[in-house]
Design a protein around this motif. Structure first.
Motif, PDB file in Angstrom:
ATOM      1  N   ARG A 122       3.276   3.429 -10.271  1.00  0.00           N
ATOM      2  CA  ARG A 122       1.810   3.381 -10.392  1.00  0.00           C
ATOM      3  C   ARG A 122       1.257   2.564  -9.226  1.00  0.00           C
ATOM      4  O   ARG A 122       1.611   1.404  -9.045  1.00  0.00           O
ATOM      5  N   VAL A 123       0.359   3.191  -8.436  1.00  0.00           N
ATOM      6  CA  VAL A 123      -0.265   2.532  -7.290  1.00  0.00           C
ATOM      7  C   VAL A 123      -1.738   2.324  -7.620  1.00  0.00           C
ATOM      8  O   VAL A 123      -2.435   3.257  -8.042  1.00  0.00           O
ATOM      9  N   THR A 124      -2.222   1.111  -7.420  1.00  0.00           N
ATOM     10  CA  THR A 124      -3.601   0.759  -7.722  1.00  0.00           C
ATOM     11  C   THR A 124      -4.158  -0.069  -6.575  1.00  0.00           C
ATOM     12  O   THR A 124      -3.469  -0.946  -6.039  1.00  0.00           O
ATOM     13  N   VAL A 125      -5.443   0.247  -6.217  1.00  0.00           N
ATOM     14  CA  VAL A 125      -6.119  -0.507  -5.155  1.00  0.00           C
ATOM     15  C   VAL A 125      -7.125  -1.438  -5.811  1.00  0.00           C
ATOM     16  O   VAL A 125      -7.938  -1.002  -6.640  1.00  0.00           O
ATOM     17  N   PHE A 137      -4.325  -7.172 -12.573  1.00  0.00           N
ATOM     18  CA  PHE A 137      -4.354  -7.760 -11.239  1.00  0.00           C
ATOM     19  C   PHE A 137      -3.422  -8.978 -11.182  1.00  0.00           C
ATOM     20  O   PHE A 137      -3.466  -9.871 -12.033  1.00  0.00           O
ATOM     21  N   VAL A 138      -2.532  -9.015 -10.168  1.00  0.00           N
ATOM     22  CA  VAL A 138      -1.593 -10.126  -9.957  1.00  0.00           C
ATOM     23  C   VAL A 138      -1.842 -10.676  -8.558  1.00  0.00           C
ATOM     24  O   VAL A 138      -1.403 -10.084  -7.556  1.00  0.00           O
ATOM     25  N   PRO A 139      -2.595 -11.760  -8.414  1.00  0.00           N
ATOM     26  CA  PRO A 139      -2.957 -12.275  -7.073  1.00  0.00           C
ATOM     27  C   PRO A 139      -1.791 -13.026  -6.408  1.00  0.00           C
ATOM     28  O   PRO A 139      -1.860 -14.231  -6.163  1.00  0.00           O
ATOM     29  N   THR A 157     -11.731  -9.470  -5.132  1.00  0.00           N
ATOM     30  CA  THR A 157     -11.954 -10.242  -6.359  1.00  0.00           C
ATOM     31  C   THR A 157     -11.077  -9.781  -7.507  1.00  0.00           C
ATOM     32  O   THR A 157     -11.095 -10.379  -8.585  1.00  0.00           O
ATOM     33  N   GLY A 158     -10.298  -8.709  -7.332  1.00  0.00           N
ATOM     34  CA  GLY A 158      -9.389  -8.253  -8.363  1.00  0.00           C
ATOM     35  C   GLY A 158      -9.940  -7.111  -9.189  1.00  0.00           C
ATOM     36  O   GLY A 158      -9.375  -6.806 -10.245  1.00  0.00           O
ATOM     37  N   ARG A 159     -10.959  -6.442  -8.732  1.00  0.00           N
ATOM     38  CA  ARG A 159     -11.527  -5.311  -9.456  1.00  0.00           C
ATOM     39  C   ARG A 159     -10.862  -4.029  -8.939  1.00  0.00           C
ATOM     40  O   ARG A 159     -10.673  -3.843  -7.756  1.00  0.00           O
ATOM     41  N   GLU A 160     -10.513  -3.128  -9.899  1.00  0.00           N
ATOM     42  CA  GLU A 160      -9.913  -1.857  -9.509  1.00  0.00           C
ATOM     43  C   GLU A 160     -10.955  -1.008  -8.809  1.00  0.00           C
ATOM     44  O   GLU A 160     -12.046  -0.762  -9.334  1.00  0.00           O
ATOM     45  N   VAL A 161     -10.604  -0.497  -7.609  1.00  0.00           N
ATOM     46  CA  VAL A 161     -11.542   0.323  -6.843  1.00  0.00           C
ATOM     47  C   VAL A 161     -10.995   1.722  -6.585  1.00  0.00           C
ATOM     48  O   VAL A 161     -11.756   2.614  -6.210  1.00  0.00           O
ATOM     49  N   ASP A 162      -9.704   1.934  -6.749  1.00  0.00           N
ATOM     50  CA  ASP A 162      -9.140   3.260  -6.471  1.00  0.00           C
ATOM     51  C   ASP A 162      -7.798   3.385  -7.182  1.00  0.00           C
ATOM     52  O   ASP A 162      -7.177   2.392  -7.564  1.00  0.00           O
ATOM     53  N   VAL A 190       6.597  -5.393  -9.997  1.00  0.00           N
ATOM     54  CA  VAL A 190       5.310  -5.270  -9.316  1.00  0.00           C
ATOM     55  C   VAL A 190       5.458  -5.760  -7.884  1.00  0.00           C
ATOM     56  O   VAL A 190       6.095  -6.793  -7.629  1.00  0.00           O
ATOM     57  N   TYR A 191       4.820  -5.007  -6.974  1.00  0.00           N
ATOM     58  CA  TYR A 191       4.763  -5.443  -5.576  1.00  0.00           C
ATOM     59  C   TYR A 191       3.297  -5.454  -5.153  1.00  0.00           C
ATOM     60  O   TYR A 191       2.606  -4.438  -5.258  1.00  0.00           O
ATOM     61  N   MET A 192       2.829  -6.614  -4.665  1.00  0.00           N
ATOM     62  CA  MET A 192       1.443  -6.772  -4.236  1.00  0.00           C
ATOM     63  C   MET A 192       1.403  -6.911  -2.714  1.00  0.00           C
ATOM     64  O   MET A 192       2.109  -7.733  -2.127  1.00  0.00           O
ATOM     65  N   LEU A 193       0.526  -6.060  -2.085  1.00  0.00           N
ATOM     66  CA  LEU A 193       0.350  -6.085  -0.636  1.00  0.00           C
ATOM     67  C   LEU A 193      -1.099  -6.432  -0.328  1.00  0.00           C
ATOM     68  O   LEU A 193      -2.023  -5.751  -0.773  1.00  0.00           O
ATOM     69  N   ARG A 194      -1.316  -7.487   0.431  1.00  0.00           N
ATOM     70  CA  ARG A 194      -2.672  -7.908   0.796  1.00  0.00           C
ATOM     71  C   ARG A 194      -3.119  -7.120   2.025  1.00  0.00           C
ATOM     72  O   ARG A 194      -2.436  -7.092   3.041  1.00  0.00           O
ATOM     73  N   VAL A 195      -4.320  -6.484   1.911  1.00  0.00           N
ATOM     74  CA  VAL A 195      -4.919  -5.744   3.034  1.00  0.00           C
ATOM     75  C   VAL A 195      -6.293  -6.345   3.312  1.00  0.00           C
ATOM     76  O   VAL A 195      -6.785  -7.207   2.562  1.00  0.00           O
ATOM     77  N   GLY A 196      -6.903  -5.875   4.384  1.00  0.00           N
ATOM     78  CA  GLY A 196      -8.185  -6.476   4.763  1.00  0.00           C
ATOM     79  C   GLY A 196      -9.262  -6.335   3.713  1.00  0.00           C
ATOM     80  O   GLY A 196     -10.042  -7.264   3.476  1.00  0.00           O
ATOM     81  N   ALA A 197      -9.331  -5.199   3.040  1.00  0.00           N
ATOM     82  CA  ALA A 197     -10.389  -4.957   2.071  1.00  0.00           C
ATOM     83  C   ALA A 197     -10.022  -5.360   0.663  1.00  0.00           C
ATOM     84  O   ALA A 197     -10.811  -5.178  -0.262  1.00  0.00           O
ATOM     85  N   GLY A 198      -8.839  -5.843   0.442  1.00  0.00           N
ATOM     86  CA  GLY A 198      -8.434  -6.235  -0.911  1.00  0.00           C
ATOM     87  C   GLY A 198      -6.923  -6.252  -1.067  1.00  0.00           C
ATOM     88  O   GLY A 198      -6.203  -6.772  -0.222  1.00  0.00           O
ATOM     89  N   TRP A 199      -6.437  -5.588  -2.156  1.00  0.00           N
ATOM     90  CA  TRP A 199      -5.014  -5.598  -2.491  1.00  0.00           C
ATOM     91  C   TRP A 199      -4.548  -4.190  -2.830  1.00  0.00           C
ATOM     92  O   TRP A 199      -5.313  -3.387  -3.348  1.00  0.00           O
ATOM     93  N   VAL A 200      -3.290  -3.929  -2.546  1.00  0.00           N
ATOM     94  CA  VAL A 200      -2.654  -2.692  -2.983  1.00  0.00           C
ATOM     95  C   VAL A 200      -1.476  -3.094  -3.871  1.00  0.00           C
ATOM     96  O   VAL A 200      -0.614  -3.883  -3.464  1.00  0.00           O
TER      97      VAL A 200
END
Length: 438
Positions: free
Chosen positions: A78-81, A98-100, A85-90, A112-122
């Motif tokens: 499962r991939v989530t963008v 959300f796991v910061p 602020t931790g709100r699901e956008v895509d 779970v694997y969290m990747l930080r990008v410029g516009a948020g998190w993947v």
């Protein structure tokens, strides 16, 4: 508990600890490998999604995006963008929320694997049930395999311990039989090879052979001593019985007492030499000794005897340093010189020499007597043994056959050797050889 079982259980305990450590290390290594592979796959999915999100020109139409989200929810991964602020956008919805935290983490039954990008998190997540099932199966295989392996190791360990300790049992049984019967004639079957047990069996057999030889010599010594003492005792009893049978004149009593005194003196001499022979096997000292001093002293001690017999003693005293009991070595050399004087014809020369030859310290006494046959040498170093040349020299009849036995005992106690060499024209050459002083 027998030593075999203690040795076997110790071996089994060490094997169990080894298997436990090895199994734990294998389990940890397998777990790390499986989760590392799982994390690598999640990271690849997160990076691929981040690249797509970074290109607006590739953004699908709303109808297509809804279909893609439905497909995403049906995939194992499962991939989530998320926004900053931790709100699901895509994509989504997320199964773990959300796991910061950047990188891989475990949330319940999800990896779970969290990747930080410029516009948020993947976020990429997947169930680790397959990994846990594999680890569970591996753990059960280890647990089921260890007990049979331990039982097999116990059996093999006991067999090896039994085989290794069998010579020890043989030595123990033999020692018990010798203690019960006092006959050290048996021997332990020697183990093959050059290991500790093979050396043990050879050493035990050598010790038993030496002990058997010593006991045999002691029995012969006791029998010979009794035989040698029986004759003078019989003479004394006969003389005293004859004197007590009736009235005797003073001269007859004096003759009987003189005979008893003479025989008693011979018995005293014999007893003293027997005591010296018993003590010679255990020297009283172990100091620095020079055989040159021994040669000079014995030639001086027996000088009067040599002059009385008309024999010249020629001394060549070169340094010959060794270690030992000075008094015992003087006694041994004195016996050799006394024998040489006894068998050397009047007007001849006895040569006494000391020095170092072949790395050993030596003292040699060379007489001009008749010598002895080579075959008699082993017999003459035993107590109460006399050679044929005794009969050729009337003065030698007083000997008890203990001289060479005393010398041999002293040399054995000092770790040295007594060598006797006889030549028809040059008499007997007796040599004491001792280790040099280190």
């Amino acid at each position: 508990m027998t030593f075999r079982w203690r040795l076997t259980l110790t071996y089994a305990l060490l094997l169990a600890l080894t298997l436990l450590v090895a199994g734990g290390a294998s389990y940890a290594g397998l777990r790390h490998t499986l989760y590392a592979a799982l994390d690598a796959g999640l990271r690849a999915d997160a990076v691929s999604t981040a690249r797509l999100e970074a290109r607006p020109d590739l953004e699908p139409a709303p109808q297509v995006a809804a279909s893609l989200d439905a497909m995403n929810r049906q995939q194992p991964v499962r991939v989530t963008v998320f926004s900053v602020t931790g709100r699901e956008v895509d994509r989504g919805p997320s199964r773990v929320g959300f796991v910061p935290r950047t990188g891989a983490t475990q949330v319940g039954g999800e990896r779970v694997y969290m990747l930080r990008v410029g516009a948020g998190w993947v976020q990429a997540s997947v169930s680790d049930a397959a990994v846990r099932a594999s680890l569970h199966a591996f753990l059960w295989q280890e647990l089921l395999g260890v007990p049979p392996l331990l039982l097999l190791s116990l059996a093999v360990g006991y067999l090896l311990a039994d085989r290794a300790l069998r010579p020890v049992d043989q030595v123990s049984d033999l020692a018990a039989r010798i203690a019960a019967h006092g006959q050290p004639g048996e021997r332990v079957p020697e183990a093959q090879g050059a290991d500790e047990l093979a050396r043990l069996t050879r050493t035990i057999n050598a010790m038993l052979a030496r002990l058997d030889e010593q006991l045999t010599h002691e029995r012969l010594f006791a029998h010979a001593s009794a035989h040698e003492l029986r004759t003078p005792i019989s003479v004394i009893r006969a003389a005293t019985s004859l004197a007590l049978e009736g009235e005797r004149t003073p001269d007859e009593y004096r003759a009987a007492l003189a005979q008893v005194n003479e025989v008693s003196a011979d018995m005293g001499t014999l007893t003293a030499r027997l005591l010296a022979l018993a003590r010679s096997a255990r020297p009283a000292g172990n100091g620095d000794v020079n055989l040159a001093d021994v040669a000079l002293l014995v030639s001086e001690l027996h000088g009067e005897d040599a002059r009385a017999r008309g024999v010249k003693v020629q001394v060549t005293a070169d340094d010959a340093a060794t270690r030992g009991d000075f008094d015992a070595l003087v006694m041994a050399a004195g016996n050799l010189l006394q024998n040489a004087l006894r068998y050397t014809p009047r007007g001849s020369v006895v040569r006494v020499q000391s020095g170092v030859r072949g790395g050993d310290a030596h003292l040699t006494v060379q007489d001009a007597g008749p010598g002895i046959p080579e075959g008699d040498v082993p017999r003459l170093v035993r107590p109460f043994q006399r050679g044929e040349r005794t009969a050729q020299n009337a003065d030698s009849s007083s000997g008890a056959g203990l001289g060479l036995a005393l010398v041999q005992a002293v040399m054995t106690a000092h770790g040295g050797q007594l060598h006797l060499e006889s030549a028809p024209l040059s008499g007997l050459r007796a040599e004491l050889r001792l280790p040099p002083r280190r």
